[in-house]
Write a protein that holds these residues in place. Structure first.
Motif, short mmCIF file in Angstrom:
data_model
loop_
_atom_site.label_atom_id
_atom_site.label_comp_id
_atom_site.label_asym_id
_atom_site.label_seq_id
_atom_site.Cartn_x
_atom_site.Cartn_y
_atom_site.Cartn_z
N MET A 118 -4.26 6.70 2.72
CA MET A 118 -3.84 5.82 1.63
C MET A 118 -3.79 6.61 0.34
O MET A 118 -4.65 7.44 0.08
CB MET A 118 -4.89 4.74 1.42
CG MET A 118 -5.13 3.90 2.61
SD MET A 118 -3.93 2.58 2.60
CE MET A 118 -4.75 1.49 3.74
N ASP B 84 0.84 -1.20 0.00
CA ASP B 84 0.00 0.00 0.00
C ASP B 84 0.87 1.25 0.00
O ASP B 84 1.91 1.29 0.66
CB ASP B 84 -0.87 0.06 1.27
CG ASP B 84 -2.04 -0.90 1.21
OD1 ASP B 84 -2.30 -1.46 0.13
OD2 ASP B 84 -2.68 -1.09 2.27
N THR C 104 -2.99 6.16 -4.05
CA THR C 104 -2.93 5.17 -5.11
C THR C 104 -2.03 5.74 -6.20
O THR C 104 -2.11 6.93 -6.49
CB THR C 104 -4.33 4.95 -5.73
OG1 THR C 104 -5.29 5.16 -4.72
CG2 THR C 104 -4.46 3.55 -6.27
#
Ligand code: ADP
Ligand code: MG
Length: 715
Positions: free
Chosen positions: A148, A125, A150
């Motif tokens: 988080m 992650d 991406t």
């Protein structure tokens, strides 16, 4: 209603309707997500746009992992290398974050979180973390803020300098709406709609206060250039919420003042005078002042809407009694509603006592009356034989009709909602309303919760009261507390022992009370007279116990919090509260208000039932300290607000106001003051919102508060 209606049915412009479209119309939101969003109170496109970030992670000073310095704050982006849960006391969750330059450990303590966290993070992650760097077997961050990211699809990663982090819930995360998920749907939505977001604040106000436009603020709240810009945007949106809330209050107040005429009671008041002359005490100057204010309102042909604020024991009942008499001598009935039967009963008793000489009947109306008695009393209320009617919620039941209700007094009003206040009001034809509360509310909050009322404050306490000495002791000293109580009883005084509050259920409350009273009777005070009072008792039994205690038949009354409000027994001078750590500040203050009501010095002992092997939690310690430091209800309320936060402190919704999602009355106290001034000035100048410059306000109000008209009616 003469003042405000939104009858002019200018269709709201299309832009509003696109913002008010259901959330399903947004790209990327299907049925499942819509349902999850609904659970978070997000129903429309606009709600989604107002779901502003919880915090921002500033990427402008992003550092390579190897460069972070111990004892400074840092923000880094890295990949999760490995995670592990370490059980033990306390347990912790560890995660190693890496980038090209090195590794950094992140640690979260607490058994409660660790397994949840392990599920959340997976090796690979991409994460942004921010926090203070410390050193423990290498550099680490403890409980960092994080989000988080991406690689692809999260364009914030490449373009944004400040990353918004959104509040989410388990339900939302399940449908992919974690913070990252929110960014992904909000960004394109905003890009599409930002130009269509209508302005809600008149230009003159924005200019004076230096506020950015609403559309700019919404955009910047989500995707700011800097944390400062984000804060400015948030403030503007907070102002918006507060401004509209204050507008509603201003309208409500205006409607109440200048709407239909209210009753003008006669200003001569021989009965009230007679009553005052027979009191066993002199009214305090504060009581006199407050009575003048109430009298002034009642004589004017408007409906009184007044709040009487006065700390526990400040002597509100006499003031209420005088108001009731003013109504009666003008030929109108008057009602007094209290939140509990015990309190209603006590009021009825006191009034009956005080009024018997001057021949004014008092009718008592509560739930559990025998059918025949009830029927008779209802008939008396309906035909006007009953002049002063005292009761509980029973007063607002449908079957109750008054002949001509002129004044409604609501005691301990914080125990009732606006709806109940409104129903009682409906029982008459624009009767005057006096609400009383012993829960002092901090000034900041008073502006919101009671913003539409005129406020009278009873300052201080009647003369001759001795301060209540309050201290707290660990549970291990309970025996000594019991001895202290015995000493006091030997001096002829009486005592309350308040049982621990068992939150799970009333049943368990009850059990605790029964067990404690048995224990005290059998083992501690076999020679004294111990009574028991709890909420589950039949009202007749409660009354019997209260009468007996008042009459001195018991030395000690073991009770649950049913004695919390109103009870007035001046000979009771000592109170022990068991497991006091379980009570909130407001409740402790109310409970303690049962003593210190007579000429004798009083003592309140808070028994702290916290595990002696563990440190006392900060909040608890603070509560116990405040209670032993001060008896000033306003100070206690301010502290309570700080500890609990405004949301919990007093649900504004309960008071018929829109909930505040962005504004925080503590943090935004200054904006609250400004918004109030702006709103009240505006309504004063243009109470019907007919000025074209106020068209948007009218639209926004009628759009968002479809119930505004009804709500005004209620006022
Ligand atoms: P609260 O404001 O908490 O409802 P109460 O009205 O029950 O307080 O008054 C508390 C006590 O003070 C009562 O026993 C009442 O008779 C007494 N009291 C009220 N006004 C005065 C006064 N002016 N002087 C002395 N005692 C008073
Ligand atoms: Mg009272």
């Amino acid at each position: 209603m003469t003042s405000v209606t939104f009858s002019e049915s200018s269709e709201p412009p299309a832009v509003i309707s696109s913002l008010s479209q259901p959330i399903e119309s947004v790209k990327g939101i299907g049925e499942k997500r819509a349902k999850a969003l609904l659970g978070a109170d997000i129903e429309s496109v606009e709600d989604l746009l107002l779901h502003i970030p919880r915090l921002y992670l500033d990427r402008r000073n992003l550092q390579p992992v190897s460069q972070v310095q111990v004892d400074t704050s840092a923000t880094v982006v890295g990949t999760v290398m490995k995670t592990r849960v370490r059980s033990g006391r306390p347990g912790r969750f560890e995660l190693v974050l890496g980038d090209e330059s090195g590794f950094l450990k992140c640690t979260w303590f607490g058994n409660k979180w660790m397994h949840g966290l392990r599920k959340k993070f997976n090796p690979g992650d991409l994460l942004i973390v921010s926090g203070k760097v410390s050193f423990f077997n290498g550099k680490q961050m403890v409980t960092p803020e994080y989000d988080m990211l991406t690689e692809e699809g999260d364009d914030m990663l490449h373009t944004g300098r400040v990353i918004p982090v959104y509040r989410s819930t388990a339900g939302l995360r399940e449908v992919g709406l974690d913070s990252r998920g929110f960014r992904r749907i909000i960004k394109p939505l905003l890009d599409l709609l930002v130009d269509q977001i209508p302005e809600t604040i008149p230009a003159s106000i924005s200019r004076t206060l230096g506020l950015p436009s609403r559309s700019a603020a919404i955009y910047a709240a989500h995707f700011p250039e800097s944390p400062e810009e984000a804060e400015q945007a948030r403030s503007r949106l907070a102002f918006d919420e507060l401004f509209y809330m204050e507008l509603l209050l201003a309208l409500r107040k205006h409607a109440a003042m200048y709407g239909e005429k209210g009753i003008a009671f006669q200003s001569k008041s021989p009965l009230a005078r007679q009553f005052v002359s027979r009191l066993p005490f002199e009214l305090t100057s504060s009581q006199k002042l407050v009575i003048r204010e109430i009298h002034g309102d009642m004589c004017r042909p408007i409906s009184m809407n007044r709040l009487l604020q006065g700390d526990v024991g400040s002597g509100k009942t006499v003031v209420a009694a005088i108001a009731l008499l003013l109504s009666v001598e003008s030929g109108y009935q008057a009602a007094l509603m209290a939140p509990t039967e015990i309190l209603a009963e006590q009021h009825a008793m006191v009034l009956q006592d005080m009024l018997s000489d001057i021949n004014v009947p008092v009718t008592f109306l509560v739930g559990g009356l025998p059918a025949k008695v009830r029927r008779r009393r209802l008939a008396e209320v309906a035909d006007g034989t009953a002049k002063i009617i005292v009761g509980t919620h029973a007063l607002i039941q449908e079957e109750v009709t008054f002949q001509n209700l002129g004044l409604a007094v609501i005691d301990e009003q914080h125990r009732f909602g606006v709806a109940q206040r409104a129903i009682l009001k409906e029982k008459g034809e624009r009767p005057d309303i006096l609400v009383m509360t012993a829960t002092p509310i901090p000034r900041t909050l008073a502006l919101t919760v009671y913003g539409d009322l005129d406020v009278s404050v009873l300052e201080g306490l009647p003369p001759g009261r001795k301060p209540i000495l309050t201290r707290w002791v660990p549970e291990t000293q309970t025996e000594e507390v019991y001895e202290t109580i015995r000493d006091e009883v030997n001096k002829g005084r009486q005592a309350y022992v308040v049982c621990p509050l068992v939150e799970e259920s009333e049943k368990m409350d009850l059990k605790a009370a029964v067990v404690l009273s048995k224990h005290l009777k059998a083992e501690i005070y076999p020679d004294l007279r111990v009574g028991l009072l709890h909420g589950k008792m039949k009202s007749i039994d409660k009354n019997t116990v209260m009468h007996a205690f008042k009459a001195g038949t018991f030395d000690i009354l073991v009770s649950t919090t049913v004695i919390e409000v109103g009870i007035d027994i001046p000979n009771a001078t000592i109170m022990a509260i068991e497991q006091a750590e379980r009570f909130g500040l407001a409740q402790l203050h109310q409970l303690r208000g049962r003593i210190g009501r007579g000429p004798h010095a009083s003592t309140c002992i808070l028994i702290n039932g916290c595990d002696p092997d563990k440190p006392i939690p900060d909040d608890t310690l603070r509560r116990l300290q405040i209670m032993s430091e001060t008896q000033d209800g306003f100070k206690i309320a301010e502290e309570d607000l700080k500890i609990r936060g405004p949301g919990e402190f007093m649900g504004t919704r309960q008071h018929g106001l829109p909930g505040l999602k962005i504004a925080d009355v503590l943090r935004d106290a200054e904006w609250l003051r400004k918004s109030r001034k702006a709103a009240f000035d505006l309504i004063e100048q243009d109470p019907q919102l007919i000025d074209p410059a106020h068209a948007q306000i009218r639209i926004t109000l009628s759009h968002h508060y479809a119930d505004v008209a009804i709500w005004l009616e209620v006022a």
